[in-house]
Structure formats: structure tokens, C-alpha cells
Motif scaffolding. Structure first.
Motif, mmCIF file in Angstrom:
data_model
loop_
_atom_site.group_PDB
_atom_site.id
_atom_site.type_symbol
_atom_site.label_atom_id
_atom_site.label_comp_id
_atom_site.label_asym_id
_atom_site.label_seq_id
_atom_site.Cartn_x
_atom_site.Cartn_y
_atom_site.Cartn_z
ATOM 1 N N ASN A 12 0.819 -1.212 0.000
ATOM 2 C CA ASN A 12 0.000 0.000 0.000
ATOM 3 C C ASN A 12 0.854 1.265 0.000
ATOM 4 O O ASN A 12 0.515 2.239 -0.668
ATOM 5 C CB ASN A 12 -0.973 -0.025 1.183
ATOM 6 N N ALA A 18 -7.568 1.518 8.540
ATOM 7 C CA ALA A 18 -7.900 0.383 7.669
ATOM 8 C C ALA A 18 -8.468 -0.780 8.476
ATOM 9 O O ALA A 18 -9.366 -1.482 8.017
ATOM 10 C CB ALA A 18 -6.669 -0.057 6.877
ATOM 11 N N ARG A 35 -12.055 0.089 9.194
ATOM 12 C CA ARG A 35 -12.907 0.169 7.997
ATOM 13 C C ARG A 35 -12.928 -1.126 7.187
ATOM 14 O O ARG A 35 -13.965 -1.496 6.642
ATOM 15 C CB ARG A 35 -12.417 1.316 7.119
ATOM 16 N N TYR A 36 -11.773 -1.804 7.059
ATOM 17 C CA TYR A 36 -11.647 -2.964 6.173
ATOM 18 C C TYR A 36 -11.220 -4.248 6.886
ATOM 19 O O TYR A 36 -11.043 -5.270 6.237
ATOM 20 C CB TYR A 36 -10.649 -2.676 5.054
ATOM 21 N N SER A 92 -8.303 -4.885 8.077
ATOM 22 C CA SER A 92 -6.844 -4.883 8.092
ATOM 23 C C SER A 92 -6.325 -4.120 6.879
ATOM 24 O O SER A 92 -6.989 -4.082 5.835
ATOM 25 C CB SER A 92 -6.298 -6.318 8.046
ATOM 26 N N ASN A 114 -6.235 -5.987 3.620
ATOM 27 C CA ASN A 114 -7.423 -6.106 2.776
ATOM 28 C C ASN A 114 -7.575 -4.934 1.822
ATOM 29 O O ASN A 114 -8.528 -4.888 1.049
ATOM 30 C CB ASN A 114 -8.682 -6.221 3.649
ATOM 31 N N VAL A 115 -6.674 -3.972 1.880
ATOM 32 C CA VAL A 115 -6.750 -2.782 1.036
ATOM 33 C C VAL A 115 -5.888 -2.997 -0.199
ATOM 34 O O VAL A 115 -4.691 -3.254 -0.093
ATOM 35 C CB VAL A 115 -6.279 -1.533 1.808
ATOM 36 N N ASN A 116 -6.515 -2.915 -1.365
ATOM 37 C CA ASN A 116 -5.791 -3.126 -2.623
ATOM 38 C C ASN A 116 -5.977 -1.975 -3.599
ATOM 39 O O ASN A 116 -5.700 -2.113 -4.776
ATOM 40 C CB ASN A 116 -6.236 -4.442 -3.267
ATOM 41 N N TYR A 127 -7.972 4.047 -0.453
ATOM 42 C CA TYR A 127 -8.907 3.710 0.618
ATOM 43 C C TYR A 127 -9.404 4.911 1.354
ATOM 44 O O TYR A 127 -9.053 5.989 1.227
ATOM 45 C CB TYR A 127 -8.263 2.725 1.593
#
Length: 183
Positions: free
Chosen positions: A107, A169, A172-173, A175, A178-180, A183
Motif C-alpha cells: 500500500n 484500515a 474500515r476494512y 486490516s 485487505n486494502v488493494n 482507501y
């Protein structure tokens, strides 16, 4: 010219024309749908130097010094991206914030290219007066809401930026892993 030759030539010409149009159309569609390279935030000039950490600086290396790059502190175990990520992971572990080295690095590279002083001056946040800043491109309100005790209170401090972004993150997600995308 015989009728058969003329007919076959016309059929062949139609086939070539249709094929050419289809090929051109497919190429146009492919170019239109092709994803553009990620546009990392605009980099600012980086100058590095070692300075003595002040008594109120909550972020120092083992030697008691902090490095600075431009406006933000770049304190970290090794004063580089690897060190900042490892230092942030230690804080995250102590605070129960999920995330991995690979998830953070992936990220960071997408968001800032590893530049702790990166600032996005063109997106919707910047247009509203709150540009995204730092390694994980955090806006000030998000940083303030998800700042983690034990890190510097500066959005451009690499460890504070990473840790706050990972905390956001996680909420919201689940972890940072999990952000790709943005965000």
C-alpha cells in the motif's frame, strides 16, 4: 471479369473491411479500458539530516536521535522504509492492530512510492483543502481520528502515518492487508 471473380473480390473486400473495423474498434476499446498506471502523490523535495530529538518527541531511534526529511520526521529503526514499517508493526502488535509487512509495503508503494513527504495536491481531498500526506496518504482529519498513542503527533512522521493508516484500515476494512486500492 467474371461474375464469380467479382463476387469473390467483393466478399473478400467486405471481409477485410469488417475485420479492419473490428480490429480498430477492439484496439480502441482496449486502450480505453486499459488501466492507467497508479498516480502516486506528488513528491516534494527531500533533504535528510540527523537532528537531536527533543524531550517532547515521542519517537526516537535507539541512539536517541531522529532523522528529518523536509517537513516531517522520518524517525524509524533504520531511518528507511523497512525500518519504519518494522517499527510501526511493533506498535501495531502492542495495540492489537492487524496488518503485515507485505500489506503495509504494498500500500505504501502504491500510495507514495515510499516517499514520507509525498503530498497529493490534485484529488478531491486536496480540492476540499485537506490534501493526503505521507507514506500512506492520510488526510489530517483521518490521522487525528486514528492516531495511535506512542507515535509522533505528525501526519508526515512515517511511523505515525503508517500506524494511523493501519488503524483506520483495521476499523474500515478489517486490516491494511485487505486494502488493494485507494482507501
Amino acid at each position: 471479369m467474371t461474375a464469380i471473380t467479382r463476387t469473390s473480390r467483393l466478399a473478400r473486400l467486405r471481409t477485410l473491411t469488417v475485420t479492419g473495423i473490428a480490429t480498430t474498434g477492439a484496439a480502441a476499446v482496449a486502450l480505453t479500458l486499459m488501466p492507467a498506471p497508479a498516480q502516486a502523490a506528488e513528491a516534494t523535495q527531500v533533504s535528510t539530516g540527523v537532528v537531536k530529538a527533543s524531550a517532547n518527541d515521542s519517537h526516537t531511534t535507539r541512539s536517541g536521535t531522529a532523522t528529518t526529511a523536509g517537513k516531517g520526521s522520518t524517525s524509524g529503526t533504520a531511518g528507511n522504509l523497512d525500518g519504519w514499517i518494522k517499527q510501526s508493526l511493533a506498535i501495531m502488535k502492542a495495540k492489537g492492530i492487524p496488518g503485515s509487512y507485505d500489506g503495509l509495503r504494498r500500500n505504501i508503494m502504491r500510495e507514495s512510492g515510499g516517499n514520507p513527504n509525498a503530498q497529493n495536491n490534485w484529488d478531491v481531498n486536496a480540492q476540499k483543502g485537506t490534501p493526503s500526506k505521507g507514506l500512506l496518504q492520510v488526510i489530517d482529519p483521518t490521522f487525528n481520528a486514528f492516531h495511535v498513542d506512542g507515535t509522533a503527533n505528525s501526519v508526515t512522521d512515517p511511523v505515525a502515518n503508517i500506524t494511523a493508516a493501519a488503524n483506520y484500515a483495521a476499523h474500515r476494512y478489517g486490516s491494511i492487508d485487505n486494502v488493494n486500492s485507494a482507501y
